[in-house]
Write an enzyme that holds these catalytic residues in place. Structure first.
Site, PDB file in Angstrom:
ATOM      1  N   GLY A   1      45.917  20.727  17.052  1.00  0.00           N
ATOM      2  CA  GLY A   1      45.860  19.398  16.431  1.00  0.00           C
ATOM      3  C   GLY A   1      44.683  18.524  16.825  1.00  0.00           C
ATOM      4  N   SER A   2      43.560  19.132  17.260  1.00  0.00           N
ATOM      5  CA  SER A   2      42.435  18.273  17.666  1.00  0.00           C
ATOM      6  C   SER A   2      41.793  17.583  16.461  1.00  0.00           C
ATOM      7  CB  SER A   2      41.398  19.069  18.462  1.00  0.00           C
ATOM      8  OG  SER A   2      40.696  19.968  17.635  1.00  0.00           O
TER       9      SER A   2
ATOM     10  N   LEU B   1      48.319  27.471   0.411  1.00  0.00           N
ATOM     11  CA  LEU B   1      49.197  26.654  -0.433  1.00  0.00           C
ATOM     12  C   LEU B   1      49.240  27.249  -1.834  1.00  0.00           C
ATOM     13  CD1 LEU B   1      47.941  23.149   0.738  1.00  0.00           C
ATOM     14  CD2 LEU B   1      50.105  24.263   1.352  1.00  0.00           C
TER      15      LEU B   1
ATOM     16  N   ASN C   1      40.681  20.046   3.355  1.00  0.00           N
ATOM     17  CA  ASN C   1      40.783  21.055   4.416  1.00  0.00           C
ATOM     18  C   ASN C   1      39.484  21.057   5.206  1.00  0.00           C
ATOM     19  OD1 ASN C   1      41.873  23.282   5.887  1.00  0.00           O
ATOM     20  ND2 ASN C   1      40.567  24.672   4.707  1.00  0.00           N
TER      21      ASN C   1
ATOM     22  N   HIS D   1      37.099  23.689   7.538  1.00  0.00           N
ATOM     23  CA  HIS D   1      36.908  25.111   7.823  1.00  0.00           C
ATOM     24  C   HIS D   1      35.733  25.256   8.796  1.00  0.00           C
ATOM     25  CE1 HIS D   1      37.107  29.388   7.138  1.00  0.00           C
ATOM     26  NE2 HIS D   1      35.795  29.401   7.033  1.00  0.00           N
TER      27      HIS D   1
END
Ligand code: GRF
Length: 214
Positions: free
Chosen positions: A24-25, A104, A118, A120
């Site tokens: 979760g950074s 998803l 998102n 990446h």
């Protein structure tokens, strides 16, 4: 396809839901940028598909509602139905994927058209998928970096909002390269969300185009 967005003139801040699966950074970087007022948004819900994800505890420490909706053993449609119900209940406008380790479905993506982001850890379209930093290092590229993109029904394939470049050093390992890319991710994600929320933008073909001088 021509899609427009303009959030900057809104009186209220955008309501963001974060989906994560791990440490979760990137969620924390977004949360801190929102708290500092650099991004006109509020993270109203964090959901993890893995109950043990450290990101859930980090959200709770910040007082942000955080829930586990385990995906294990559930058909994808059923799991995504639970996600959608929680996101709608929280009146989420935008969804940010922050290390969410599941693809998803097209119907989930269609529920938030051009409102899912998102991040990446490579310069897309190079090295999509898992272990992108290791893929890039093994390939021998001299630069890599990170990409924030709108999510479409493909894997790491949606229109690009922000990219940041990281030079690969001769003495890098996949791990040292990943660490420097992560530093840039923590800048790129808030930067991308801020741009989308404060500048008029549209999509031309695959290109996210921001209005000049806005
Ligand atoms: C990041 O490298 C991100 O680019 C990728 O998954 C990782 C998540 O890291 N999608 P964190 O959980 O945000 O620390």
């Amino acid at each position: 396809m021509l899609v427009c967005g303009l959030w900057g003139n809104q009186l209220s801040r955008a309501r963001v839901g974060v989906l994560l699966s791990g440490r979760g950074s990137n969620f924390l970087a977004l949360a801190e940028a929102c708290r500092r007022g650099e991004v006109p948004a509020e993270i109203v819900l964090v959901i993890s598909n893995r109950p043990e994800a450290p990101g859930l505890g980090k959200a709770q420490e910040l007082g942000i509602p955080a829930v586990a909706i385990p995906s294990k053993g559930l058909p994808r449609e059923e799991h995504e139905g639970l996600l959608l119900a929680a996101l709608r209940k929280a009146q989420v406008d935008w969804v940010c994927l922050a290390g969410y380790m599941r693809l998803l479905s097209p119907s989930f993506v269609a529920a938030f058209p051009n409102r899912i982001l998102n991040i990446h850890p490579a310069l897309l379209p190079a090295f999509p998928g898992l272990d992108a930093q290791k893929q890039a290092w093994e390939y021998g590229v001299k630069v890599s970096g990170c990409t924030v993109h709108l999510v479409d029904a493909g894997c790491d394939s949606g229109p690009i909002v922000v990219q940041r470049v990281v030079a690969v050093r001769d003495d890098d390992t996949a791990e040292t390269l990943a660490a420097r890319i992560l530093e840039q991710e923590h800048i790129a994600y808030p930067q991308a969300l801020r741009l989308l929320l404060t500048r008029p933008w549209r999509i031309e073909g695959r290109r996210v185009v921001f209005a000049l001088g806005a």
